[in-house]
Design an enzyme around this catalytic site. Sequence first.
Site, PDB file in Angstrom:
ATOM      1  N   HIS A   1      51.701  -3.874  20.491  1.00 10.14           N
ATOM      2  CA  HIS A   1      52.782  -4.111  19.520  1.00 10.14           C
ATOM      3  C   HIS A   1      54.096  -4.338  20.264  1.00 10.14           C
ATOM      4  CE1 HIS A   1      54.878  -3.193  15.552  1.00 10.14           C
ATOM      5  NE2 HIS A   1      55.864  -3.106  16.422  1.00 10.14           N
ATOM      6  N   GLU A   2      54.385  -3.481  21.257  1.00  9.46           N
ATOM      7  CA  GLU A   2      55.658  -3.595  21.984  1.00  9.46           C
ATOM      8  C   GLU A   2      55.698  -4.835  22.877  1.00  9.46           C
ATOM      9  OE1 GLU A   2      58.081  -1.907  20.875  1.00  9.46           O
ATOM     10  OE2 GLU A   2      56.702  -0.699  19.680  1.00  9.46           O
TER      11      GLU A   2
ATOM     12  N   CYS B   1      57.260  -1.194  11.826  1.00  7.15           N
ATOM     13  CA  CYS B   1      58.137  -1.598  12.917  1.00  7.15           C
ATOM     14  C   CYS B   1      59.566  -1.191  12.579  1.00  7.15           C
ATOM     15  CB  CYS B   1      58.037  -3.115  13.087  1.00  7.15           C
ATOM     16  SG  CYS B   1      59.063  -3.789  14.403  1.00  7.15           S
TER      17      CYS B   1
ATOM     18  N   HIS C   1      56.611  -7.920  21.067  1.00  3.91           N
ATOM     19  CA  HIS C   1      58.059  -8.122  20.868  1.00  3.91           C
ATOM     20  C   HIS C   1      58.668  -8.915  22.025  1.00  3.91           C
ATOM     21  CE1 HIS C   1      59.079  -6.099  17.186  1.00  3.91           C
ATOM     22  NE2 HIS C   1      58.498  -4.967  17.556  1.00  3.91           N
TER      23      HIS C   1
END
Length: 185
Positions: free
Chosen positions: A153-154, A110, A157
């Site tokens: 993953h994004e 990351c 966030h």
Amino acid sequence: MITMNDIVREGNPILEQIATPVEIPINDQERKTLKEMLQYLKNSQDEEISKKHQLRPGVGLAAPQIGLSKRMIAVHFEDLNGKQFSEGLINPKIISHSVEKTFLSNGEGCLSVDREIPGYVPRYAKVTVKALNVHGDPIKWRLRGYAAIVIQHEIDHLNGIMFYDHINKTNPFHIPENAKACDVE
């Protein structure tokens, strides 16, 4: 131009917050920010530009990673079948997912994390995502494998979740039930 100096690092409270939905229609500043996020990813993958500006290569970037608590992400990568994904997404949402799981056998990294964290990060093997693009047009992606991992993953966030939150604390290399490795070079 976004550089590594603009990337918020782990420990910053914004990375632990749930980002605010973007009001539609998207305003000019948000559109500009999203385009700059996408440009960072393109620059970071260009050997010459990356070296000149000391950019860490990335395939995805979420607004909280540049200190903006809004539900916007940018992705720029090729999936394992050679399909290019290069888009700014507004209010992305996973609307369905598989039972089957997958993980990168070499782990995840990351831009907001300046250390290696060993372990498998279990993700859904297939996801369907709905969002608006930078022009405000609706898009719907059915993703599998590597592409599904990147988008999850994004989106994590945007929900205050870091990739290492998914790693098994007692056995980092535990392979979850119904999971297969997704290998990328």
